[in-house]
Design a protein around this motif. Structure first.
Motif, PDB file in Angstrom:
ATOM      1  N   GLU A  18       0.829  -1.205   0.000  1.00  0.00           N
ATOM      2  CA  GLU A  18       0.000   0.000   0.000  1.00  0.00           C
ATOM      3  C   GLU A  18       0.861   1.252   0.000  1.00  0.00           C
ATOM      4  OE1 GLU A  18      -2.642  -0.495   3.297  1.00  0.00           O
ATOM      5  OE2 GLU A  18      -3.690  -2.164   2.348  1.00  0.00           O
ATOM      6  N   LEU A  19       1.962   1.165   0.747  1.00  0.00           N
ATOM      7  CA  LEU A  19       2.852   2.318   0.856  1.00  0.00           C
ATOM      8  C   LEU A  19       3.488   2.645  -0.489  1.00  0.00           C
ATOM      9  CD1 LEU A  19       3.497   3.957   3.311  1.00  0.00           C
ATOM     10  CD2 LEU A  19       5.542   2.591   3.650  1.00  0.00           C
ATOM     11  N   LEU A  20       4.039   1.610  -1.147  1.00  0.00           N
ATOM     12  CA  LEU A  20       4.705   1.836  -2.428  1.00  0.00           C
ATOM     13  C   LEU A  20       3.703   2.331  -3.473  1.00  0.00           C
ATOM     14  CD1 LEU A  20       7.148  -1.195  -2.579  1.00  0.00           C
ATOM     15  CD2 LEU A  20       7.657   1.207  -2.102  1.00  0.00           C
ATOM     16  N   LEU A  21       2.560   1.669  -3.496  1.00  0.00           N
ATOM     17  CA  LEU A  21       1.546   2.047  -4.464  1.00  0.00           C
ATOM     18  C   LEU A  21       1.039   3.463  -4.177  1.00  0.00           C
ATOM     19  CD1 LEU A  21       0.268   0.706  -6.871  1.00  0.00           C
ATOM     20  CD2 LEU A  21      -1.538  -0.176  -5.402  1.00  0.00           C
ATOM     21  N   GLY A  22       0.776   3.736  -2.908  1.00  0.00           N
ATOM     22  CA  GLY A  22       0.274   5.057  -2.512  1.00  0.00           C
ATOM     23  C   GLY A  22       1.276   6.149  -2.845  1.00  0.00           C
ATOM     24  N   LEU A  23       2.546   5.870  -2.563  1.00  0.00           N
ATOM     25  CA  LEU A  23       3.597   6.851  -2.855  1.00  0.00           C
ATOM     26  C   LEU A  23       3.693   7.075  -4.356  1.00  0.00           C
ATOM     27  CD1 LEU A  23       5.950   8.605  -1.861  1.00  0.00           C
ATOM     28  CD2 LEU A  23       7.418   6.607  -2.043  1.00  0.00           C
ATOM     29  N   GLY A  24       3.642   5.983  -5.108  1.00  0.00           N
ATOM     30  CA  GLY A  24       3.721   6.081  -6.564  1.00  0.00           C
ATOM     31  C   GLY A  24       2.597   6.949  -7.126  1.00  0.00           C
ATOM     32  N   ILE A  25       1.380   6.666  -6.652  1.00  0.00           N
ATOM     33  CA  ILE A  25       0.241   7.437  -7.163  1.00  0.00           C
ATOM     34  C   ILE A  25       0.352   8.898  -6.741  1.00  0.00           C
ATOM     35  CG2 ILE A  25      -2.266   7.647  -7.154  1.00  0.00           C
ATOM     36  CD1 ILE A  25      -2.392   4.644  -6.606  1.00  0.00           C
ATOM     37  N   ALA A  26       0.768   9.116  -5.501  1.00  0.00           N
ATOM     38  CA  ALA A  26       0.903  10.499  -5.020  1.00  0.00           C
ATOM     39  C   ALA A  26       1.907  11.258  -5.884  1.00  0.00           C
ATOM     40  CB  ALA A  26       1.336  10.504  -3.556  1.00  0.00           C
ATOM     41  N   PRO A 104      -5.746   4.350  -1.018  1.00  0.00           N
ATOM     42  CA  PRO A 104      -6.126   5.766  -1.098  1.00  0.00           C
ATOM     43  C   PRO A 104      -5.809   6.550   0.182  1.00  0.00           C
ATOM     44  CG  PRO A 104      -7.849   4.429  -2.038  1.00  0.00           C
ATOM     45  CD  PRO A 104      -6.853   3.479  -1.465  1.00  0.00           C
ATOM     46  N   PHE A 105      -5.855   5.872   1.315  1.00  0.00           N
ATOM     47  CA  PHE A 105      -5.536   6.553   2.572  1.00  0.00           C
ATOM     48  C   PHE A 105      -4.091   7.059   2.551  1.00  0.00           C
ATOM     49  CE2 PHE A 105      -3.793   6.477   6.864  1.00  0.00           C
ATOM     50  CZ  PHE A 105      -4.691   7.291   7.526  1.00  0.00           C
ATOM     51  N   LEU A 110       0.034  11.339   1.604  1.00  0.00           N
ATOM     52  CA  LEU A 110       1.316  11.646   0.977  1.00  0.00           C
ATOM     53  C   LEU A 110       1.157  12.741  -0.078  1.00  0.00           C
ATOM     54  CD1 LEU A 110       3.133   8.218   0.637  1.00  0.00           C
ATOM     55  CD2 LEU A 110       3.063   9.835   2.527  1.00  0.00           C
ATOM     56  N   LEU A 111       0.031  12.744  -0.754  1.00  0.00           N
ATOM     57  CA  LEU A 111      -0.211  13.788  -1.748  1.00  0.00           C
ATOM     58  C   LEU A 111      -0.256  15.155  -1.054  1.00  0.00           C
ATOM     59  CD1 LEU A 111      -0.748  14.237  -4.734  1.00  0.00           C
ATOM     60  CD2 LEU A 111      -3.183  13.981  -4.293  1.00  0.00           C
ATOM     61  N   ALA A 112      -0.944  15.223   0.074  1.00  0.00           N
ATOM     62  CA  ALA A 112      -0.983  16.474   0.836  1.00  0.00           C
ATOM     63  C   ALA A 112       0.420  16.831   1.304  1.00  0.00           C
ATOM     64  CB  ALA A 112      -1.916  16.337   2.033  1.00  0.00           C
TER      65      ALA A 112
END
Lengths: 233, 264, 284
Positions: A18-26, A104-105, A110-112
């Protein structure tokens, strides 16, 4: 209880995905334009769906009789994937749904974080002609680290006590192949009426959560002071 | 008989004695300036007087009544804060009207309107009454906050360094304007500043606060010319007055001043 | 050349993300307008005549199935239960949480930080640990299977959430503004009501909407502490899917109406979501 150790590995594994995916998307969405703005809003939606209902959505999508996902997979040569009905694939299925709901969480935090980073270090690096990968590992990642830590601790705390997805998708089965603390305790109480064992399991889990919660709150305070400080500048 | 009587007032935070055994008698209608270097406890003193903080020991008497234990809303005291403390969600008009609308007043709307406009015109902010605080300049904010503290004609007005956060030009204007405005209200004013020029320009009397108490209380002229101690003298001067150690001897019918071995 | 490869990769990344995260939601919406026959085809149909039969059936509580007798579904009651539980929980949370948040923000009393922390730790405590004993205890005092009991237990998740978010908002209000209002002659309560609450309103609104979402989405509390009479949609939908012979379109339709309220609310509080989800640590 021997399966519990492997489940801690599972938690870490899920969170890392989730972290890698979330970071990638962000990182992909960090630049503000119309597409990224819309996606930033829409990608939060899975997180707003009850995990129990999310599991049901996926149950309809992977139904062996009519599931659209099976149909799509047949194009790339995967036929009759067993999903939650076979011990070999049930964990994959659980992780997939967890990733679907909770990436998404990580992404939104990370996006913010990315968008709040100060500009100056990047501008300086730009002037110095520093290569992209160096900028990422030496500037972006270290500055983003407090956000990453807070988000992962948050996820860790929640996933240790994850119940809804597993209960709605597999109830710990088939066999005991996806049995975790929570589901086990539930079944012990309501199917085998063995409350003593359930309570013992829960107390152990509670101790772990309490400790992690403490770590989390300390990190939370640090991050709060940090972001406030940046706002003042 | 003095109107406001501070008797052996003390306040400390943990082990820090901020105010210790402070005494003062302030007359009705007086413009009383409290002057002291930063960190000398001026703001704490105002907070004790307004009831935001409670004194550890000592008495505050107003019109011969002890008001130590009264809550801020029960004291006939108003205050203008250094950071203005305007209500961000209310327009300037409502900010100024706030004391008039407080409990047990039941003031009719047209009377409120009249009073707010009167004070606003006096302070030259009549044209900004329909704006929110964030739309006002610092000078206008400061006038609004002054208007709020004066509109209900309180017996005592506390002004916490009101000119500190405005720019030099407005500060100069207000220094001339403020005494005139306040005289019209005939209230007792306690004015805090860390600018000795401001203190000299405004005060009927100046109290010099350091070491937790008033070390001089006197008219501006007397303090400037006859400071009671070296510390006071140092505070009243820019650049700081020169001082040196000297021994004065009477010798052979002459006065001899000995400074670092030089004789005069 | 390398820039081209890069943008092609980016394009595929976008497609993959949209497919994985958004397609399932879109497809469930799609399914809810299909008849059972259309769903059960091995090759999915893309063009079909959308039917509202599922929605009508769900609302009226009965649906005629070809070859079978009329079926009765009770999903409407689940929806009503969800609404009662969520609105009730948020109301109680507001009543208790806002004054508490103010106290934690303003008064640094001894042990205050510890109490705030303990309340937060409930949010992360394993739900079953708390519910299993409550389950026995509630049966004893006759609270089992009542809205009141569930709303009470829901406070375990909603109260800490609101407390920690709103507390940050109160901390951002200068105490001088409240003192100024009291010096104007208003009581403590008036300054709380007319100054502190209005200034913290955006935070309170966002936090309560987020609480609503969390309450609506809760599953485990109602599963254990309530009978089917008071169970919300999360539990109801699971019973729905495991029951035999219910048309799949109807199930999809049930899921859609269950997730729609939270999805719409999420769009409303977009601006405050980051702040809420991080318990106020990150200002979005």
């Amino acid at each position: 209880m021997e399966y519990d150790k492997s489940f801690f590995n599972l938690y870490f594994f899920t969170i890392i995905i989730e972290l890698l995916l979330g970071l990638g998307i962000a990182l992909l969405l960090a630049k503000r334009n119309w597409l990224n703005n819309i996606l930033g809003v829409l990608l939060v939606l899975p997180l707003m769906i009850a995990p129990a209902l999310a599991s049901l959505i996926w149950r309809l999508l992977i139904n062996p009789n009519f599931g659209i996902v099976n149909y799509l997979l047949s194009f790339i040569g995967i036929d009759d994937f067993t999903w939650a009905s076979h011990p070999d694939t049930v964990l994959f299925t659980l992780i997939m749904v967890d990733v679907w709901v909770f990436t998404p969480f990580i992404m939104i935090l990370l996006l913010a974080g990315l968008r709040s980073l100060p500009r100056q270090p990047f501008e300086a690096a730009e002037l110095d002609g520093v290569p992209e990968y160096y900028k990422f590992f030496r500037i972006t990642l270290p500055m983003l680290f407090p956000f990453i830590l807070t988000a992962s601790l948050f996820r860790l705390l929640e996933s240790i006590q994850q119940f809804d997805i597993i209960y709605a998708l597999s109830q710990g089965g088939p066999g005991e192949s996806s049995m975790v603390f929570q589901v086990s305790a539930y079944l012990q109480t309501f199917q085998y009426t063995n409350i003593g064992k359930a309570a013992a399991m829960m107390v152990v889990l509670w101790a772990i959560c309490y400790f992690l919660c403490h770590v989390f709150v300390q990190q939370w305070h640090k991050l709060k002071i940090k972001t406030k400080g940046e706002l003042l500048q | 008989m003095s109107y406001l009587d501070l008797d052996n007032l003390s306040k400390s935070f943990k082990d820090d004695k901020i105010i210790s055994n402070l005494n003062a008698k302030i007359e009705k209608g007086e413009f009383f300036v409290v002057f002291g270097p930063s960190g000398s406890g001026k703001t704490v003193l105002l907070r004790l007087l307004s009831g935001i903080m409670m004194a550890d020991s000592g008495e505050i008497k107003m019109d011969n009544q002890i008001i130590n234990e009264l809550h801020p809303e029960e004291r006939d005291v108003s205050m203008a804060f250094q950071n203005f403390a305007l209500y961000p969600h209310m327009k300037a008009y409502e900010n100024i009207a706030s004391p008039l609308r407080a409990k047990n007043k039941n003031m009719p709307e047209n009377e409120i309107h009249e009073k707010v406009n009167e004070i606003a015109n006096l302070l030259k902010i009549g044209h900004v009454l329909n704006q929110f605080p964030k739309e006002l300049s610092n000078g206008q904010k400061q006038r609004t906050s002054l208007a709020r503290s004066l509109v209900d004609k309180p017996s005592v007005v506390l002004l916490d360094d009101p000119l500190r956060n405005v720019d030099a030009k407005i500060r100069f204007e207000m220094r001339l304007e403020l005494p005139k405005v306040l005289k019209e209200f005939n209230t007792t004013v306690i004015y805090i500043t860390q600018d000795f020029r401001e203190a000299m320009a405004l005060g009927d009397r100046i109290a010099v606060l350091y070491d937790g108490k008033f070390n001089d209380i006197d008219s501006p002229k007397n303090i400037y010319q006859n400071p009671s101690s070296l510390t006071t003298a140092k505070l009243f001067g820019d650049p700081t007055i020169n001082n040196f150690d000297a021994t004065i001897k009477k010798q052979n019918g002459f006065v001899e001043v000995d400074v670092n071995g030089e004789h005069f | 050349m390398s820039i081209n490869v890069w943008s092609i990769l980016k394009f595929f990344a976008y497609v993959a993300i949209i497919m994985f995260f958004l397609f399932p939601i879109a497809w469930i919406f799609n399914m809810s307008f299909m008849t059972n026959d259309e769903i059960l085809r091995k090759v999915p149909v893309l063009f079909y005549e959308p039917t509202f039969k599922n929605y009508i059936g769900l609302w009226e509580g009965e649906i005629a199935i070809e070859g079978f007798a009329t079926m009765y579904v009770y999903f409407k009651q689940n929806l009503i239960n969800s609404a009662i539980l969520s609105v009730g929980s948020v109301s109680v949370t507001l009543l208790l949480g806002v004054p508490a948040a103010y106290a934690f923000a303003r008064y640094k009393f001894k042990g205050g930080e510890d109490i705030a922390f303990t309340l937060l730790s409930f949010r992360f405590a394993p739900a079953l640990l708390i519910i299993l004993p409550l389950n026995l205890y509630f049966s004893e005092i006759g609270l089992y299977d009542s809205y009141f009991a569930l709303i009470w237990v829901y406070q375990l998740i909603t109260l800490p959430l609101l407390l920690w978010i709103v507390r940050g908002y109160f901390e951002d209000i200068s105490p001088d503004i409240e003192y100024a209002y009291r010096l104007d002659g208003h009581s403590w309560f008036q300054s709380f009501w007319k100054i502190s609450i209005p200034l913290a309103k955006p935070g309170i609104a966002a936090a309560s909407l987020l609480c609503f979402i969390y309450a609506w989405n809760n599953f485990v509390f109602a599963l254990i502490l309530g009978s089917s009479q008071i169970q919300p949609v999360t539990v109801g939908a699971l019973a729905f899917i495991t029951a035999s012979a219910i048309p799949y379109g109807l199930i999809a339709c049930g899921i859609v109406v269950s997730v729609l309220p939270t999805l719409i609310l999420a769009l409303f509080i977009q601006k405050y979501l980051v702040q809420g989800l991080s318990l106020g640590a990150i200002k979005g």
